[in-house]
Design an enzyme around this catalytic site. Structure first.
Site, PDB file in Angstrom:
ATOM      1  N   LYS A  12       0.855  -1.192   0.000  1.00  0.00           N
ATOM      2  CA  LYS A  12       0.000   0.000   0.000  1.00  0.00           C
ATOM      3  C   LYS A  12       0.893   1.245   0.000  1.00  0.00           C
ATOM      4  O   LYS A  12       0.689   2.213   0.729  1.00  0.00           O
ATOM      5  CB  LYS A  12      -0.913  -0.031   1.231  1.00  0.00           C
ATOM      6  CG  LYS A  12      -2.089   0.947   1.176  1.00  0.00           C
ATOM      7  CD  LYS A  12      -3.065   0.637   0.076  1.00  0.00           C
ATOM      8  CE  LYS A  12      -4.232   1.644   0.111  1.00  0.00           C
ATOM      9  NZ  LYS A  12      -5.056   1.571  -1.097  1.00  0.00           N
ATOM     10  N   ASP A  44      -5.280  -3.189  -2.464  1.00  0.00           N
ATOM     11  CA  ASP A  44      -6.699  -3.260  -2.777  1.00  0.00           C
ATOM     12  C   ASP A  44      -6.926  -3.696  -4.227  1.00  0.00           C
ATOM     13  O   ASP A  44      -7.879  -4.427  -4.526  1.00  0.00           O
ATOM     14  CB  ASP A  44      -7.404  -1.932  -2.478  1.00  0.00           C
ATOM     15  CG  ASP A  44      -6.622  -0.721  -2.941  1.00  0.00           C
ATOM     16  OD1 ASP A  44      -5.398  -0.752  -2.871  1.00  0.00           O
ATOM     17  OD2 ASP A  44      -7.242   0.263  -3.373  1.00  0.00           O
ATOM     18  N   ASP A  99      -2.179 -11.104   5.983  1.00  0.00           N
ATOM     19  CA  ASP A  99      -3.278 -11.690   6.737  1.00  0.00           C
ATOM     20  C   ASP A  99      -4.563 -11.653   5.911  1.00  0.00           C
ATOM     21  O   ASP A  99      -5.273 -12.653   5.767  1.00  0.00           O
ATOM     22  CB  ASP A  99      -3.464 -10.911   8.038  1.00  0.00           C
ATOM     23  CG  ASP A  99      -4.122 -11.744   9.128  1.00  0.00           C
ATOM     24  OD1 ASP A  99      -4.590 -12.857   8.828  1.00  0.00           O
ATOM     25  OD2 ASP A  99      -4.166 -11.283  10.284  1.00  0.00           O
TER      26      ASP A  99
END
Length: 420
Positions: free
Chosen positions: A218, A284, A308
């Site tokens: 990210k 994402d 995760d």
């Protein structure tokens, strides 16, 4: 001697290694023995008695607390250090209070910096996607840093006030929306930690002749942590694996300097020569693209929290976390703990409904790590037959038409029955 050794980067495995195991909380008791039966049967089938695992129980979780007064006894840590490799069932962690995760404690104490999760589909297993057979990925999740380092300060506590005052007064931070009522967490991401994780992922891809390693991050928002993770990964690939890899960063450089056509030619040349393509994608976007185009991804290198989320989504694509294996490995010391990746499911403990598939397949990963690949293949082959016949435990039975419902132990016995 029944102890596994790690010498000059190689495991030295005796014919009868001692393997410590943690039974686990909740359904841990239900799945531990059946899983060991399957692994033992595969080893016997493959090697005819010349090899055998000596199981040694060590304590952690609720069972440890009741017997010793502590959730993770020092003796358990020492056993994993002494015998190098172990396996564990699920362990319970209270949410919002109480002890921190025992899983995280084990990973950090033994510096198990890679959480490795292979994701593949078994024919016959129900899936929410149209072509689950296209899913074949290997997740390398950094295991010791990121927000899982556990550096947190609760709103209202005295040390939180000190931390807040430091940010506001010393560092000049002006972006805390509600400073007086905020809790704080620190996200450490190091060059060393990022490099060793990415190195393990690239080395795995090279050795297995896999097509790509995707750095998932990210970095568009967290530029100095996740963005740095991406850049350090590219640097490592280009400096340490220049012969074996071709990076998207190199592709973009050629495109700027020589044009799109030359860049495309360089990429195709790299693919034809068998080089591993190193690329990156925002987290994402990856969560979407892995659903739409799973065939574009092979090895995934990512940070702790991203890993995760990603692990559970990919598991759902091939049948759920109940049949998803995992391993925590230090590729420098050889330490490894293989584990069931699901929770303790106390609501079904003792009912015979638990699926032992995750722990069984984690045991298969352990066999592969030991170099006992013939035994591992017996389990894979048997599982294919069992799933094809739709003979499954409660979780999969609810999703399958015309399936036969088996208990936890019956499912394990069915796998053993189909070892040909």
């Amino acid at each position: 001697m029944n102890k596994i050794k790690y010498i000059n980067g190689k495991l030295i495995v005796p014919n009868q290694p001692t393997i410590p195991f943690i039974e686990g909380d909740g359904i841990g008791k239900d799945i531990s023995v059946p899983s060991q039966k399957v692994i033992d049967a595969a080893v016997e089938k493959a090697y005819g008695g010349s090899k055998k695992i000596i199981w040694k129980e060590v304590l952690a979780g609720e069972k440890a607390f009741l017997k010793t007064g502590t959730y993770l006894p020092d003796e358990t840590i020492e056993a994993f250090k002494e015998y190098l490799i172990g396996i564990k069932g699920p362990l319970q962690t209270p949410v919002g209070e109480g002890i921190r995760s025992l899983n995280v404690a084990l990973r950090q104490t033994l510096d198990l910096f890679v959480c490795q999760r292979p994701v593949r589909w078994f024919k016959g297993v129900p899936s929410p996607i149209r072509y689950p057979s296209l899913v074949d990925m290997h997740i390398f999740r950094e295991n010791t840093e990121d927000i899982y380092a556990g550096i947190e300060y609760m709103a209202g506590a005295e040390n939180t006030k000190k931390f807040k005052d430091f940010l506001l007064n010393e560092m000049g931070v002006d972006k805390i929306r509600f400073p007086e009522s905020s809790s704080f967490g620190v996200k450490p991401v190091s060059k060393d930690g990022s490099e060793r994780l990415t190195r393990a992922a690239i080395k795995f891809a090279v050795e297995k002749q896999l097509p790509s390693v995707t750095i998932v991050h990210k970095g568009n928002i967290m530029k100095f942590t996740e963005g740095a993770f991406k850049n350090w990964g590219y640097d490592l690939a280009e400096n340490e694996f220049a012969i074996d890899t071709f990076t998207w960063r190199q592709y973009e450089k050629i495109k700027v300097e020589k044009g799109q056509l030359d860049a495309d030619k360089a990429l195709e040349k790299a693919k034809k020569s068998g080089k591993v393509i190193i690329k990156d994608v925002i987290t994402d976007a990856f969560l979407q693209e892995s659903l739409l185009r799973p065939y574009d991804y092979s090895v995934i290198a990512t940070l702790n929290l991203n890993g995760d989320y990603i692990s559970d989504q990919l598991a759902a694509m091939v049948g759920g976390i109940g049949i998803s294996p995992g391993a925590n490995i230090n590729y420098s010391t050889g330490y490894a703990i293989f584990e069931a990746t699901h929770g303790t499911a106390p609501n079904i403990a003792g009912t015979g409904k638990a699926n032992p598939g995750s722990l069984i397949l984690s045991g298969v990963m352990m066999l592969e790590y030991l170099g006992w690949t013939k035994a591992a293949e017996h389990v894979y082959d048997a599982l294919e037959h069992v799933f094809a016949k739709r003979r499954v435990t409660s979780d999969l039975h609810a999703q399958m038409e015309g399936a036969t419902l088996l208990t936890t132990s019956e499912f394990a016995d069915e796998i053993i029955k189909h070892m040909h």
